[in-house]
Motif scaffolding. Structure first.
Motif, PDB file in Angstrom:
ATOM      1  N   TYR A 363      46.995  63.980 -20.230  1.00 35.31           N
ATOM      2  CA  TYR A 363      46.618  63.914 -21.643  1.00 35.31           C
ATOM      3  C   TYR A 363      47.140  65.125 -22.420  1.00 35.31           C
ATOM      4  N   ASN A 364      46.988  66.323 -21.871  1.00 36.01           N
ATOM      5  CA  ASN A 364      47.368  67.538 -22.603  1.00 36.01           C
ATOM      6  C   ASN A 364      48.872  67.578 -22.883  1.00 36.01           C
ATOM      7  N   THR A 365      49.665  67.197 -21.886  1.00 37.76           N
ATOM      8  CA  THR A 365      51.118  67.163 -22.101  1.00 37.76           C
ATOM      9  C   THR A 365      51.479  66.114 -23.138  1.00 37.76           C
ATOM     10  N   ALA A 366      50.816  64.965 -23.079  1.00 42.31           N
ATOM     11  CA  ALA A 366      51.083  63.898 -24.045  1.00 42.31           C
ATOM     12  C   ALA A 366      50.781  64.363 -25.465  1.00 42.31           C
ATOM     13  N   VAL A 367      49.680  65.091 -25.650  1.00 46.99           N
ATOM     14  CA  VAL A 367      49.330  65.605 -26.985  1.00 46.99           C
ATOM     15  C   VAL A 367      50.385  66.599 -27.464  1.00 46.99           C
ATOM     16  N   GLY A 368      50.780  67.502 -26.586  1.00 48.94           N
ATOM     17  CA  GLY A 368      51.779  68.498 -26.970  1.00 48.94           C
ATOM     18  C   GLY A 368      53.103  67.871 -27.373  1.00 48.94           C
ATOM     19  N   LEU A 369      53.556  66.884 -26.607  1.00 48.13           N
ATOM     20  CA  LEU A 369      54.817  66.213 -26.931  1.00 48.13           C
ATOM     21  C   LEU A 369      54.701  65.385 -28.205  1.00 48.13           C
ATOM     22  N   ARG A 370      53.551  64.749 -28.392  1.00 42.26           N
ATOM     23  CA  ARG A 370      53.322  63.990 -29.635  1.00 42.26           C
ATOM     24  C   ARG A 370      53.433  64.910 -30.837  1.00 42.26           C
ATOM     25  N   ASN A 371      52.774  66.065 -30.779  1.00 42.36           N
ATOM     26  CA  ASN A 371      52.788  66.999 -31.912  1.00 42.36           C
ATOM     27  C   ASN A 371      54.185  67.540 -32.184  1.00 42.36           C
ATOM     28  N   ARG A 372      54.962  67.727 -31.124  1.00 42.27           N
ATOM     29  CA  ARG A 372      56.333  68.203 -31.309  1.00 42.27           C
ATOM     30  C   ARG A 372      57.151  67.178 -32.102  1.00 42.27           C
ATOM     31  N   ILE A 373      56.959  65.903 -31.796  1.00 41.58           N
ATOM     32  CA  ILE A 373      57.683  64.851 -32.518  1.00 41.58           C
ATOM     33  C   ILE A 373      57.222  64.783 -33.968  1.00 41.58           C
ATOM     34  N   ILE A 374      55.920  64.913 -34.192  1.00 42.00           N
ATOM     35  CA  ILE A 374      55.405  64.905 -35.573  1.00 42.00           C
ATOM     36  C   ILE A 374      55.998  66.059 -36.367  1.00 42.00           C
ATOM     37  N   ASP A 375      56.067  67.238 -35.778  1.00 33.98           N
ATOM     38  CA  ASP A 375      56.665  68.397 -36.456  1.00 33.98           C
ATOM     39  C   ASP A 375      58.135  68.137 -36.777  1.00 33.98           C
ATOM     40  N   ARG A 376      58.834  67.489 -35.858  1.00 34.56           N
ATOM     41  CA  ARG A 376      60.245  67.178 -36.084  1.00 34.56           C
ATOM     42  C   ARG A 376      60.396  66.188 -37.233  1.00 34.56           C
ATOM     43  N   MET A 377      59.519  65.185 -37.290  1.00 31.13           N
ATOM     44  CA  MET A 377      59.555  64.213 -38.384  1.00 31.13           C
ATOM     45  C   MET A 377      59.288  64.887 -39.720  1.00 31.13           C
ATOM     46  N   LEU A 378      58.361  65.842 -39.726  1.00 33.55           N
ATOM     47  CA  LEU A 378      58.070  66.592 -40.952  1.00 33.55           C
ATOM     48  C   LEU A 378      59.287  67.401 -41.380  1.00 33.55           C
ATOM     49  N   ALA A 379      59.937  68.062 -40.428  1.00 31.01           N
ATOM     50  CA  ALA A 379      61.113  68.878 -40.740  1.00 31.01           C
ATOM     51  C   ALA A 379      62.257  68.042 -41.295  1.00 31.01           C
ATOM     52  N   LEU A 380      62.351  66.790 -40.848  1.00 34.14           N
ATOM     53  CA  LEU A 380      63.418  65.900 -41.322  1.00 34.14           C
ATOM     54  C   LEU A 380      63.040  65.141 -42.586  1.00 34.14           C
ATOM     55  N   GLY A 381      61.851  65.397 -43.096  1.00 35.24           N
ATOM     56  CA  GLY A 381      61.418  64.744 -44.327  1.00 35.24           C
ATOM     57  C   GLY A 381      61.003  63.297 -44.147  1.00 35.24           C
ATOM     58  N   MET A 382      60.680  62.905 -42.926  1.00 33.86           N
ATOM     59  CA  MET A 382      60.295  61.516 -42.658  1.00 33.86           C
ATOM     60  C   MET A 382      58.827  61.256 -42.989  1.00 33.86           C
ATOM     61  N   VAL A 383      58.009  62.291 -42.941  1.00 39.31           N
ATOM     62  CA  VAL A 383      56.594  62.194 -43.316  1.00 39.31           C
ATOM     63  C   VAL A 383      56.259  63.421 -44.160  1.00 39.31           C
ATOM     64  N   ASN A 384      55.157  63.332 -44.910  1.00 37.21           N
ATOM     65  CA  ASN A 384      54.758  64.491 -45.695  1.00 37.21           C
ATOM     66  C   ASN A 384      53.779  65.365 -44.912  1.00 37.21           C
ATOM     67  N   ALA A 385      53.489  66.519 -45.442  1.00 34.70           N
ATOM     68  CA  ALA A 385      52.655  67.493 -44.737  1.00 34.70           C
ATOM     69  C   ALA A 385      51.253  66.962 -44.476  1.00 34.70           C
ATOM     70  N   GLU A 386      50.713  66.205 -45.415  1.00 34.04           N
ATOM     71  CA  GLU A 386      49.355  65.678 -45.247  1.00 34.04           C
ATOM     72  C   GLU A 386      49.303  64.674 -44.093  1.00 34.04           C
ATOM     73  N   GLU A 387      50.289  63.776 -44.028  1.00 31.18           N
ATOM     74  CA  GLU A 387      50.333  62.797 -42.939  1.00 31.18           C
ATOM     75  C   GLU A 387      50.482  63.494 -41.586  1.00 31.18           C
ATOM     76  N   ALA A 388      51.373  64.476 -41.539  1.00 33.20           N
ATOM     77  CA  ALA A 388      51.632  65.181 -40.290  1.00 33.20           C
ATOM     78  C   ALA A 388      50.389  65.926 -39.813  1.00 33.20           C
ATOM     79  N   ASP A 389      49.706  66.597 -40.739  1.00 37.72           N
ATOM     80  CA  ASP A 389      48.522  67.373 -40.367  1.00 37.72           C
ATOM     81  C   ASP A 389      47.415  66.457 -39.849  1.00 37.72           C
ATOM     82  N   ARG A 390      47.208  65.328 -40.498  1.00 36.52           N
ATOM     83  CA  ARG A 390      46.162  64.388 -40.070  1.00 36.52           C
ATOM     84  C   ARG A 390      46.479  63.843 -38.674  1.00 36.52           C
ATOM     85  N   ALA A 391      47.742  63.521 -38.420  1.00 36.12           N
ATOM     86  CA  ALA A 391      48.123  62.966 -37.117  1.00 36.12           C
ATOM     87  C   ALA A 391      47.980  63.999 -36.003  1.00 36.12           C
ATOM     88  N   ARG A 392      48.367  65.256 -36.286  1.00 34.50           N
ATOM     89  CA  ARG A 392      48.264  66.300 -35.273  1.00 34.50           C
ATOM     90  C   ARG A 392      46.818  66.572 -34.882  1.00 34.50           C
TER      91      ARG A 392
END
Length: 753
Positions: A363-392
Motif C-alpha cells: 500500500y505505501n509504495t502504491a501511494v507514493g507512486l500514485r502521488n508522483r504521477i499526480i505531481d507530474r500531471m500537475l507539472a504538465l498542466g493536465m490538472v489544477n492544483a486543487e484537483e492534485a491536492d485533493r487526490a494526494r
C-alpha cells in the motif's frame, strides 16, 4: 611563367648539381605562391622506363612540358617519346589533380589500351607514353596522397554509410516480419484453471470474470489517458513511435550508472510488446530493435488516439487483467469511465510491476507512486492544483473482493506454466481467445509445503551459504502430473520460472545416465574400477576424492566419484550415455564430450526430474505436464456445469505422452544404487527413513546445488527435483547438502500427510 625542373639525360649537369637546382626551385616556387607549409607533401611524377629504372620529379609548379627534347621541363631520353610529347597543367577546379594534354605525339598517350588526347590525372593513377604492349613504353604514375584528415573523413563517411545501409536493411527485414494490420484479437474471456480436486481454482481472478474494452478513447475517464501519458510517455503526441529525446536521456543515465536504470519505451513500444509475441520480452538489443520497428509500423497505420485507446484496453495490469477497464472493475468495482484522479493515477502507477506495486501487496509504495504521477500531471498542466491536492490527500480504497482474491492466489509459477502449455497444445492464436476450463494435477497441499520449504531454506541458509534463489518441482511418477511447482522464492519479485526457464548444468545428477547405460549393456553393478587419476580424450582427471583403491559402481555413484563415472562412460561410450539420457526424458541439446558425464550440458529442473521419474516408474516415461484436460467454455450444454462442456484435449488420450523406454531390471538396480547414495553417500541430508532414493549434484565453484530423488513406488509416487543457486551464476559457498536437506524437509512433510 613555368618552373622548369632540370632535364633528365642532360650530361652538362652533374647529379649533385641537378638535385640542388630542384630543391632551390621547389623552395622558390612555394614561397612565391605563398603556400609553403612545413610537412606539406609535394605532388610528384614517377617515371619508369623499360629497363626498370624509376625517376621521381616533384611538381611544384602549375605547368610542365614532357618530351625527349632537352628543352622540355621533364626530359625523357627514349625513342618512343616525341620531342614534346605532352603538357601537364594543374587543374584549376581541382588543384590536387593535373590535366594531361597530348601534343600530337607520334606514339600517343595511353591509359590502359586506349589512346587519349587529354584527361585528368589523380593520385595513384598512371599512363604510358606509347602503347603499353611496346617493350620500350614509358610508364608514368602520379603521386599526390590526400592529407590524413581527409582520409579519416572519407572512410568515416564510408563507414557511416555502410552502417546506415545495414540498419536500413535490418529495418526492412524486420518491418516485413510482424504484420500490424489488423490488430490481434483481444482475449475476450478468461482461462479458468482448477487444481487436482477439480474444485480449487488456481487463479481466482479469472472466475466469473470477462475481459471488457471501451470502444472509444473519450469513453475513458479524462484522467486516465492523461495519467498514462504523464507517467509513461510525456511526448506521446510529439514523437513518431520512438522518442529520440527519451533514448538519448536513457543512454546518458545508463552510461553513468553501473547498471541499466532507465529505459526509453514509448506507449507505442509498450503496446507493440504487449500485442505481438514476435517482439519478445527478453531484455536484449534485438528485442528493443524489433519493438521500435513494430512501434513505427503502428504509428504508420493507426492514429495516435487509436493507439492510445488500444493501449488503455490491452496493457497488462497483473492479476490476469488486460486493460484498465478490467483493472478498474477488479480493484474499485467500477468502470474505467468513472475513475477519479486518485484511482486513475493508482492504476497507472502499477504498470511497471503490477504484481509488486498494487495497493493490496504494498500500500505505501502504491501511494507514493500514485502521488508522483499526480505531481507530474500537475507539472504538465493536465490538472489544477486543487484537483492534485485533493487526490494526494485521499486514501486508496480497494475493493474487499480484490484483497480477498489477491491474498488467496495459488501457485503463480504453475499458473504461468499452464498458460504456456495451453499455447503449445492449442496454438498461440486459439489460446489467446480464452474461455477455456483447464483441469490440472496440482496438489494444493504439496504446493504450499514446497513453497514453504524453499522459503525456509533461502531465509535460514541462503545468506550463510551464498544462494538467493531456488526451484522445486514434484511429479507423480505414474503419469507425469506436475503436483507442485515453485519457480522462485517470491513471484511478486520475479516471475522468471527457474523450473523450466533457467538452463543449468545438472552436475552429478547426470551420472545416473552413465550407470543406466552400463547396466543396460550388461555390465555388472559389482564391477570394480580404479580410483587412480585418469586421462581421457586429452583431459587429465583427478582420482577418487572420498574413496581409494578399486570400487564398484554402487560406491562410485553413492560417493559421487567423478573418475569412476568417467571410466564407466569410456567403456560404454558417450553416444550410448547421450542416447539413454534422451530416452529417459532429457530434451535439451547434449554435447558429446567427457564433461557430459558430470553434467556439463545444460538442462532444466523439470526435464531432469522427469528423467528420474522414469526410473521411479519402472522404465516407463510419462511426459511431465500441467494440463490433464481442456474444456471449451464456448460449447457447453449447461453454462453452469463445466462437465457438460466439449472436451478439446485429454492427456490420457494422447499416445505420444508415454512410452516404455528402459527395462525394469535396469531401473530396479538404479533404484538400489540411488538408495545407497542417500543412506551412505553424498545424499545423507535427504534421509527420511522411507527407503528414499536420489542423487546430489554440484557444479564448478558450487554455482549450482542439486538434489533429485523419489520415495519408493510401493508407498508413494512423488519424484522431486530441487535446485539452489543465484540468477547471476555467481558461486555459492554451499554444497548439494543444502539441496538434499531442503528435499528431506519437504518430502518428510509430504509423505506424512
Amino acid at each position: 611563367m613555368t618552373t622548369k625542373p632540370p632535364a633528365k639525360g642532360n650530361n652538362s649537369q652533374s647529379p649533385i648539381s641537378k638535385a640542388v637546382t630542384q630543391a632551390v626551385q621547389k623552395i622558390k616556387v612555394n614561397f612565391s605562391r605563398g603556400n609553403f607549409q612545413s610537412g606539406k607533401a609535394t605532388p610528384e611524377l614517377r617515371i619508369k622506363e623499360a629497363n626498370g629504372k624509376e625517376e621521381t620529379y616533384p611538381l611544384v609548379g602549375d605547368r610542365y612540358t614532357l618530351g625527349r627534347s632537352s628543352s622540355c621541363d621533364i626530359s625523357i631520353r627514349n625513342a618512343v617519346v616525341s620531342q614534346t610529347h605532352l603538357i601537364l597543367k594543374r587543374n584549376r577546379k581541382k588543384p590536387r589533380s593535373f590535366i594531361v594534354q597530348d601534343e600530337q605525339s607520334t606514339n600517343g598517350t595511353y591509359r590502359g589500351k586506349r589512346r587519349f588526347k587529354n584527361f585528368s590525372l589523380f593520385h595513384g593513377e598512371s599512363f604510358t607514353l606509347g602503347p603499353p604492349e611496346l617493350a620500350a613504353a614509358v610508364t608514368v604514375r602520379y603521386i599526390n596522397p590526400p592529407p590524413l584528415w581527409l582520409y579519416i573523413i572519407r572512410y568515416s563517411l564510408y563507414g557511416m554509410g555502410g552502417l546506415v545501409g545495414l540498419m536500413l536493411l535490418i529495418l526492412g527485414i524486420e518491418w516485413l516480419k510482424v504484420p500490424v494490420y489488423p490488430i490481434p484479437r483481444e482475449s475476450t474471456l478468461p482461462v479458468v484453471v482448477y487444481a487436482q480436486d477439480g474444485v480449487t481454482p488456481i487463479n481466482p481472478t479469472a472466475q466469473n470474470n470477462t475481459h471488457r474494452e471501451l470502444k472509444n478513447l473519450r469513453d475513458f475517464s479524462t484522467y486516465l489517458p492523461k495519467a498514462a501519458i504523464a507517467s509513461e510517455d510525456s511526448r506521446y503526441y510529439w514523437h513518431f513511435g520512438v522518442d529520440p529525446i527519451g533514448i538519448s536521456r536513457a543512454i546518458m543515465i545508463n552510461l553513468t550508472s553501473a547498471e541499466l536504470r532507465q529505459g526509453a519505451s514509448t506507449l507505442t513500444q509498450q503496446l507493440a510488446r504487449s500485442l505481438f509475441p514476435e517482439v519478445g520480452r527478453q531484455n536484449t538489443a534485438g528485442r528493443k530493435i524489433r519493438e521500435m520497428i513494430v512501434a513505427l509500423k503502428l504509428e504508420t497505420f493507426y492514429s495516435k488516439d487509436f493507439i492510445l485507446k488500444t493501449y488503455l484496453n490491452r496493457v497488462y495490469l497483473g492479476i490476469g487483467s488486460y486493460g484498465f477497464e478490467d483493472a478498474a472493475q477488479f480493484y474499485f468495482e467500477k468502470s474505467a469511465a468513472d475513475l477519479d484522479l486518485s484511482e486513475a493515477a493508482t492504476l497507472v502507477a502499477i504498470l511497471p510491476a503490477p504484481n509488486l506495486y498494487n495497493p493490496v501487496k504494498d500500500y505505501n509504495t502504491a501511494v507514493g507512486l500514485r502521488n508522483r504521477i499526480i505531481d507530474r500531471m500537475l507539472a504538465l498542466g493536465m490538472v489544477n492544483a486543487e484537483e492534485a491536492d485533493r487526490a494526494r490527500r485521499s486514501r486508496i480504497e480497494v475493493s474487499p473482493k480484490a484483497e480477498e482474491t489477491l491474498n488467496s492466489a495459488v501457485a503463480p509459477y504453475f499458473y504461468s506454466y499452464v498458460l504456456d502449455e495451453l499455447k503449445t497444445l492449442l496454438g498461440a492464436d486459439v489460446a489467446q481467445e480464452g474461455n477455456f476450463i483447464v483441469e490440472t494435477g496440482l496438489d494444493p497441499q504439496l504446493q504450499q509445503e514446497a513453497e514453504e520449504s524453499l522459503e525456509y531454506s533461502v531465509a535460514n541458509n541462503g545468506d550463510r551459504f551464498g544462494y538467493s534463489q531456488g526451484a522445486v518441482v514434484t511429479l507423480d511418477s505414474r503419469n507425469g502430473n506436475v503436483l507442485a511447482m515453485v519457480g522462485g522464492v517470491d513471484h511478486d519479485q520475479s516471475q522468471f520460472n527457474r523450473v523450466v526457464q533457467a538452463k543449468r548444468q545438472p552436475g552429478s545428477t547426470f551420472k545416473v545416465f552413465t550407470y543406466a547405460a552400463a547396466i543396460e549393456e550388461g555390465i555388472d553393478t559389482d564391477t570394480k574400477y580404479s580410483c587412480a587419476p585418469f586421462t581421457w580424450k586429452g583431459q587429465q582427471y583427478r582420482g577418487c576424492e572420498r574413496s581409494s583403491g578399486d570400487i564398484d559402481m554402487y560406491q562410485g555413484l553413492a560417493q559421487s566419484e567423478n573418475v569412476i563415472a568417467f571410466r564407466v562412460a569410456e567403456e560404454v561410450g558417450l553416444k550410448k550415455v547421450m542416447e539413454v539420457a534422451q530416452r529417459l526424458g532429457v530434451s535439451s541439446p547434449l554435447t558429446e564430450a567427457p564433461g557430459l558425464v558430470i553434467g556439463q550440458s545444460e538442462t532444466n529442473v523439470l526435464e531432469m526430474t522427469g528423467a528420474y521419474a522414469t526410473i521411479a516408474n519402472d522404465g516407463i516415461w510419462n511426459k511431465p505436464h500441467a494440463i490433464n484436460r481442456i474444456l471449451d467454455g464456448n460449447d457447453c450444454k449447461k453454462s453452469d456445469k463445466p462437465d457438460t462442456c466439449r472436451e478439446i484435449y485429454v492427456f490420457d488420450d494422447d499416445k505420444a505422452t508415454y512410452r516404455d523406454v528402459i527395462s525394469q531390471d535396469v531401473t530396479d538396480k538404479l533404484t538400489d544404487m540411488l538408495k545407497e547414495a542417500v543412506e551412505n553417500g553424498t545424499g545423507k541430508a535427504a534421509y527420511i527413513d522411507k527407503g528414499e532414493a536420489g542423487k546430489t549434484g554440484t557444479t564448478d565453484n558450487n554455482v549450482d546445488l542439486w538434489f533429485i530423488g523419489y520415495v519408493p513406488k510401493d508407498d508413494y509416487d512423488y519424484v522431486t527435483g530441487v535446485w539452489l543457486g543465484n540468477d547471476n551464476n555467481s558461486p555459492t559457498s554451499g554444497s548439494s547438502s543444502q539441496a538434499a536437506s531442503l528435499w528431506g524437509r519437504y518430502m518428510k512433510q509430504a509423505v506424512s500427510n
